[in-house]
Design an enzyme around this catalytic site. Structure first.
Site, PDB file in Angstrom:
ATOM      1  N   PRO A  39       0.835  -1.207   0.000  1.00 24.62           N
ATOM      2  CG  PRO A  39      -0.486  -1.426   1.894  1.00 24.62           C
ATOM      3  CD  PRO A  39       0.719  -1.977   1.225  1.00 24.62           C
ATOM      4  CD  GLU A  40       2.197   3.526  -4.474  1.00 23.62           C
ATOM      5  OE1 GLU A  40       2.535   4.718  -4.551  1.00 23.62           O
ATOM      6  OE2 GLU A  40       2.246   2.755  -5.429  1.00 23.62           O
TER       7      GLU A  40
ATOM      8  CE  LYS B 291       5.395   3.597   0.635  1.00 23.17           C
ATOM      9  NZ  LYS B 291       6.189   2.549  -0.050  1.00 23.17           N
TER      10      LYS B 291
END
Ligand SMILES: [Zn+2]
Length: 252
Positions: free
Chosen positions: A2-3, A51
């Site tokens: 995930p960014e 993040k």
């Protein structure tokens, strides 16, 4: 992985549901998280930094989680069936109305205010691209310190700028028409700032509540460029061999 924009959206969703609510039950399979009582505390804020997803509880305690490759937070109404197996649960935070569940989250720690200020990974982060006061020009000197490195690698370095991952790396370089394998030292200041601004703009759009837009090059190897029709190329890049996509005609 995930960014920043994905974590940002998750944090906003969890914040909307949980902020101001009292924790009625706190469960975890991670023994280190059970040393302090969380039940009875109020969720004050859920936020993203790069993040990292941070949940602030009353009493000056913060839960820091990092998703790495496979971790994720889900939000359920009380009593709703989970969409992942119970074995994947690492943390569950229940309130009267909602349950937030962290599945396969590999990094989780509870920090008091002092430890949060000193947390080495958070301290090492560059400017957060989704922070309200983000300034693209502030990233330039950090990129210049790494002039010998390829621009595609530098954008993934969380010490340079926090939040960019593999999707927005490829997409911002396409938007700014910069070849991902060019060394930063070969690019002038205006070009580098354009790349950072492109990532900033794309990620803010994606982080907005109606989010998600189609990608130009990411994961489109062999397909025609949306701008010129040339076949999109892909190759592994950097020490972690992350795939990079680009248009050989638009990005020289
Ligand atoms: Zn093209």
């Amino acid at each position: 992985m995930p960014e920043g924009d994905t974590i940002f959206r998750a944090a906003r969703t969890l914040h909307t549901a949980l902020a101001g609510r009292v924790v009625t039950r706190f469960e975890s399979v991670l023994p280190a998280l059970l040393r302090v009582d969380i039940a009875g505390r109020t969720v004050e804020r859920v936020r993203a930094i790069g993040k990292h997803l941070l949940i602030d509880f009353s009493g000056g305690l913060t839960l820091r989680t990092h998703m790495r490759m496979n971790g994720m937070w889900h939000l359920y109404r009380a009593g709703e069936r989970w969409r992942r197996p119970r074995d994947d649960m690492r943390i569950a935070i229940a309130t009267d109305a909602f349950v937030a569940v962290a599945f396969n989250v590999p990094v989780a720690e509870l920090l008091d205010e002092r430890a949060l200020d000193r947390q080495p990974e958070l301290r090492a982060l560059g400017p957060d691209i989704l922070a309200p006061d983000f300034d693209p020009a502030a990233v330039l000197p950090r990129i210049r310190e790494r002039n010998a490195d390829e621009i595609g690698n530098i954008l993934l370095n969380q010490r340079v700028v926090a939040g960019i991952g593999n999707i927005w790396k490829s997409e911002s370089l396409f938007a700014a028409r910069v070849h991902p394998f060019r060394a930063a030292g070969e690019l002038d200041d205006a070009t580098i700032i354009n790349v950072v601004k492109a990532a900033w703009k794309l990620m803010r759009a994606s982080a907005s509540p109606d989010g998600r837009q189609r990608t130009s090059v990411y994961s489109r190897g062999g397909q025609p460029c949306r701008r010129c029709g040339t076949r999109i190329e892909s190759r592994k890049q950097g020490p972690d061999a992350r795939l990079t996509w680009w248009c050989p005609k638009c990005q020289r």
